[in-house]
Design an enzyme around this catalytic site. Sequence first.
Site, PDB file in Angstrom:
ATOM      1  N   SER A  15      -6.118 -10.651  -6.278  1.00  0.00           N
ATOM      2  CA  SER A  15      -4.811 -10.171  -6.736  1.00  0.00           C
ATOM      3  C   SER A  15      -4.174  -9.294  -5.668  1.00  0.00           C
ATOM      4  O   SER A  15      -4.875  -8.707  -4.834  1.00  0.00           O
ATOM      5  CB  SER A  15      -4.943  -9.417  -8.064  1.00  0.00           C
ATOM      6  OG  SER A  15      -6.030  -8.534  -8.035  1.00  0.00           O
ATOM      7  N   GLU A  17      -1.108  -6.283  -4.880  1.00  0.00           N
ATOM      8  CA  GLU A  17      -0.247  -5.250  -5.484  1.00  0.00           C
ATOM      9  C   GLU A  17       0.975  -5.012  -4.600  1.00  0.00           C
ATOM     10  O   GLU A  17       0.848  -4.879  -3.384  1.00  0.00           O
ATOM     11  CB  GLU A  17      -1.057  -3.963  -5.653  1.00  0.00           C
ATOM     12  CG  GLU A  17      -0.237  -2.839  -6.281  1.00  0.00           C
ATOM     13  CD  GLU A  17      -1.102  -1.654  -6.667  1.00  0.00           C
ATOM     14  OE1 GLU A  17      -2.149  -1.861  -7.313  1.00  0.00           O
ATOM     15  OE2 GLU A  17      -0.725  -0.529  -6.306  1.00  0.00           O
ATOM     16  N   ASP A 109       0.876  11.034 -13.596  1.00  0.00           N
ATOM     17  CA  ASP A 109       0.497  12.363 -13.101  1.00  0.00           C
ATOM     18  C   ASP A 109       1.440  13.427 -13.637  1.00  0.00           C
ATOM     19  O   ASP A 109       2.619  13.156 -13.855  1.00  0.00           O
ATOM     20  CB  ASP A 109       0.526  12.360 -11.570  1.00  0.00           C
ATOM     21  CG  ASP A 109      -0.602  11.508 -11.024  1.00  0.00           C
ATOM     22  OD1 ASP A 109      -1.760  11.805 -11.360  1.00  0.00           O
ATOM     23  OD2 ASP A 109      -0.319  10.530 -10.306  1.00  0.00           O
ATOM     24  N   PHE A 214      -2.758   9.530   1.026  1.00  0.00           N
ATOM     25  CA  PHE A 214      -3.158   8.889  -0.246  1.00  0.00           C
ATOM     26  C   PHE A 214      -4.596   9.272  -0.604  1.00  0.00           C
ATOM     27  O   PHE A 214      -4.916   9.538  -1.752  1.00  0.00           O
ATOM     28  CB  PHE A 214      -3.143   7.360  -0.135  1.00  0.00           C
ATOM     29  CG  PHE A 214      -1.780   6.738  -0.032  1.00  0.00           C
ATOM     30  CD1 PHE A 214      -0.658   7.358  -0.552  1.00  0.00           C
ATOM     31  CD2 PHE A 214      -1.627   5.495   0.562  1.00  0.00           C
ATOM     32  CE1 PHE A 214       0.596   6.763  -0.446  1.00  0.00           C
ATOM     33  CE2 PHE A 214      -0.383   4.896   0.674  1.00  0.00           C
ATOM     34  CZ  PHE A 214       0.725   5.531   0.163  1.00  0.00           C
ATOM     35  N   HIS A 262      -8.806  -6.741  -5.514  1.00  0.00           N
ATOM     36  CA  HIS A 262      -7.380  -6.442  -5.694  1.00  0.00           C
ATOM     37  C   HIS A 262      -6.899  -5.826  -4.385  1.00  0.00           C
ATOM     38  O   HIS A 262      -7.428  -4.782  -3.969  1.00  0.00           O
ATOM     39  CB  HIS A 262      -7.224  -5.452  -6.857  1.00  0.00           C
ATOM     40  CG  HIS A 262      -5.815  -5.083  -7.182  1.00  0.00           C
ATOM     41  ND1 HIS A 262      -4.963  -5.909  -7.886  1.00  0.00           N
ATOM     42  CD2 HIS A 262      -5.104  -3.956  -6.911  1.00  0.00           C
ATOM     43  CE1 HIS A 262      -3.787  -5.310  -8.034  1.00  0.00           C
ATOM     44  NE2 HIS A 262      -3.844  -4.125  -7.446  1.00  0.00           N
TER      45      HIS A 262
HETATM   46  P1  FAD Z   1      -6.314   8.640 -17.659  1.00  0.00           P
HETATM   47  O1  FAD Z   1      -7.207   7.513 -18.033  1.00  0.00           O
HETATM   48  O2  FAD Z   1      -5.453   9.203 -18.726  1.00  0.00           O
HETATM   49  O3  FAD Z   1      -7.229   9.773 -17.009  1.00  0.00           O
HETATM   50  C1  FAD Z   1      -6.655  10.921 -16.371  1.00  0.00           C
HETATM   51  C2  FAD Z   1      -7.641  12.083 -16.444  1.00  0.00           C
HETATM   52  O4  FAD Z   1      -7.786  12.496 -17.804  1.00  0.00           O
HETATM   53  C3  FAD Z   1      -9.076  11.753 -15.978  1.00  0.00           C
HETATM   54  O5  FAD Z   1      -9.595  12.895 -15.367  1.00  0.00           O
HETATM   55  C4  FAD Z   1      -9.812  11.454 -17.274  1.00  0.00           C
HETATM   56  O6  FAD Z   1     -11.215  11.679 -17.176  1.00  0.00           O
HETATM   57  C5  FAD Z   1      -9.151  12.440 -18.211  1.00  0.00           C
HETATM   58  N1  FAD Z   1      -9.154  12.026 -19.630  1.00  0.00           N
HETATM   59  C6  FAD Z   1      -8.993  10.782 -20.107  1.00  0.00           C
HETATM   60  N2  FAD Z   1      -9.005  10.786 -21.448  1.00  0.00           N
HETATM   61  C7  FAD Z   1      -9.177  12.083 -21.826  1.00  0.00           C
HETATM   62  C8  FAD Z   1      -9.254  12.754 -23.087  1.00  0.00           C
HETATM   63  N3  FAD Z   1      -9.177  12.098 -24.240  1.00  0.00           N
HETATM   64  N4  FAD Z   1      -9.411  14.111 -23.090  1.00  0.00           N
HETATM   65  C9  FAD Z   1      -9.504  14.817 -21.925  1.00  0.00           C
HETATM   66  N5  FAD Z   1      -9.434  14.225 -20.694  1.00  0.00           N
HETATM   67  C10 FAD Z   1      -9.265  12.877 -20.659  1.00  0.00           C
HETATM   68  N6  FAD Z   1       0.589   5.974 -10.894  1.00  0.00           N
HETATM   69  C11 FAD Z   1       1.915   5.749 -11.043  1.00  0.00           C
HETATM   70  O7  FAD Z   1       2.681   6.697 -11.277  1.00  0.00           O
HETATM   71  N7  FAD Z   1       2.424   4.464 -10.944  1.00  0.00           N
HETATM   72  C12 FAD Z   1       1.629   3.384 -10.716  1.00  0.00           C
HETATM   73  O8  FAD Z   1       2.101   2.255 -10.634  1.00  0.00           O
HETATM   74  C13 FAD Z   1       0.231   3.592 -10.556  1.00  0.00           C
HETATM   75  N8  FAD Z   1      -0.607   2.556 -10.337  1.00  0.00           N
HETATM   76  C14 FAD Z   1      -1.946   2.778 -10.249  1.00  0.00           C
HETATM   77  C15 FAD Z   1      -2.807   1.680 -10.071  1.00  0.00           C
HETATM   78  C16 FAD Z   1      -4.178   1.862  -9.968  1.00  0.00           C
HETATM   79  C17 FAD Z   1      -5.084   0.666  -9.796  1.00  0.00           C
HETATM   80  C18 FAD Z   1      -4.721   3.174 -10.009  1.00  0.00           C
HETATM   81  C19 FAD Z   1      -6.190   3.397  -9.874  1.00  0.00           C
HETATM   82  C20 FAD Z   1      -3.887   4.277 -10.176  1.00  0.00           C
HETATM   83  C21 FAD Z   1      -2.495   4.092 -10.310  1.00  0.00           C
HETATM   84  N9  FAD Z   1      -1.609   5.157 -10.502  1.00  0.00           N
HETATM   85  C22 FAD Z   1      -0.262   4.927 -10.662  1.00  0.00           C
HETATM   86  C23 FAD Z   1      -2.093   6.538 -10.524  1.00  0.00           C
HETATM   87  C24 FAD Z   1      -2.443   7.050 -11.933  1.00  0.00           C
HETATM   88  O9  FAD Z   1      -1.328   7.080 -12.793  1.00  0.00           O
HETATM   89  C25 FAD Z   1      -2.971   8.457 -11.744  1.00  0.00           C
HETATM   90  O10 FAD Z   1      -4.147   8.415 -10.961  1.00  0.00           O
HETATM   91  C26 FAD Z   1      -3.218   9.280 -12.958  1.00  0.00           C
HETATM   92  O11 FAD Z   1      -3.561  10.611 -12.533  1.00  0.00           O
HETATM   93  C27 FAD Z   1      -4.400   8.839 -13.814  1.00  0.00           C
HETATM   94  O12 FAD Z   1      -4.188   7.678 -14.392  1.00  0.00           O
HETATM   95  P2  FAD Z   1      -5.290   7.078 -15.397  1.00  0.00           P
HETATM   96  O13 FAD Z   1      -4.630   5.885 -15.949  1.00  0.00           O
HETATM   97  O14 FAD Z   1      -6.609   6.944 -14.774  1.00  0.00           O
HETATM   98  O15 FAD Z   1      -5.333   8.267 -16.489  1.00  0.00           O
END
Ligand code: FAD
Length: 286
Positions: A15, A17, A109, A214, A262
Amino acid sequence: MAQIRDLLGGSPTLSFEFFPPKTDAAARGLEKTVYELRRANPTFVSVTYGAGGTDAHRTRDLVVELTLNHPFPTMAHLTCMNHRRQDLVTLLEDYRDHGVRNILALGGDPPADGSAPSGELTYASELVDLVRTVDDFTVGVAAFPELHPRSENTGQDRRFLAHKLERADFAVTQFFFDAAPYFRMVEELASLGCHTPILPGLMPVTNPASIARFAAMNGTRVPPGLWARISEAGDDDRLEIALEAASQLGHELLDGGAPGVHLYTLNRSDVAMRVAENLGFVSAAS
Ligand code: FAD
């Protein structure tokens, strides 16, 4: 349009991106990139979403355009922090109505100025559940082999990740340069009973300054040997070193059982295509 979940589990997936371009010239460049990368017959492509929803329409328009004009599925990235639930539902309904079947559900974030995040959802797992209420999308999520930068300890990070993966169809990782943390994460999740496929993200290091930025932001370790070679090389050598490192890592991951790779393309076709070729995804006839 195919769902990504139906394409996982067979041959390794490939894939790419992309990010939504901001100018007409960049849009023409991306169009060319996408046509060039079609030769690699990608399993799917994905489009990033601006931090906090900035320029969300660009992501939406590119995702719909790719879905309508190309044979491979396109996955829309979507973040939930700083969003209202109803705005997310409206966007998801719009995707559904335009044939988009695949969503990467992300937390996003907190604001860069240090202020508290607004919005009705905090974590990606909540967005996964919300996406499921709108339609039967394939839902991907993010994983961080070297731990999410906001995670305080490994055990807790893996438990939250396993909880999220139980609700999702697959994950894509943050980019990394060393296979060991990826395999360790897969084992740690397996010990929690979680076997959801996790696609490793590969980023060829062609621009040391932006990779350093990054990597610092995402808590990714750049091996000192690779860093020294890249920083000391001229432009042409740097490209070859980046290709060699990404291809070697890709081989190690696929040989060790990763379900696919990916590639973070940064909207360029040359490097991504050559990595795909080196990993055996492009046949001589294509
Ligand atoms: P989460 O899964 O919500 O986790 C964030 C933090 O919260 C972690 O430390 C986790 O352990 C903690 N956590 C999770 N659940 C709980 C809970 N119930 N209670 C307490 N803590 C909890 N960002 C963008 O803005 N746009 C994009 O297009 C984008 N694409 C991305 C693509 C990939 C493949 C990756 C890996 C990241 C991408 N990001 C993007 C970045 C991402 O949005 C950030 O890294 C963000 O900080 C975390 O996203 P997450 O989905 O892992 O969050």
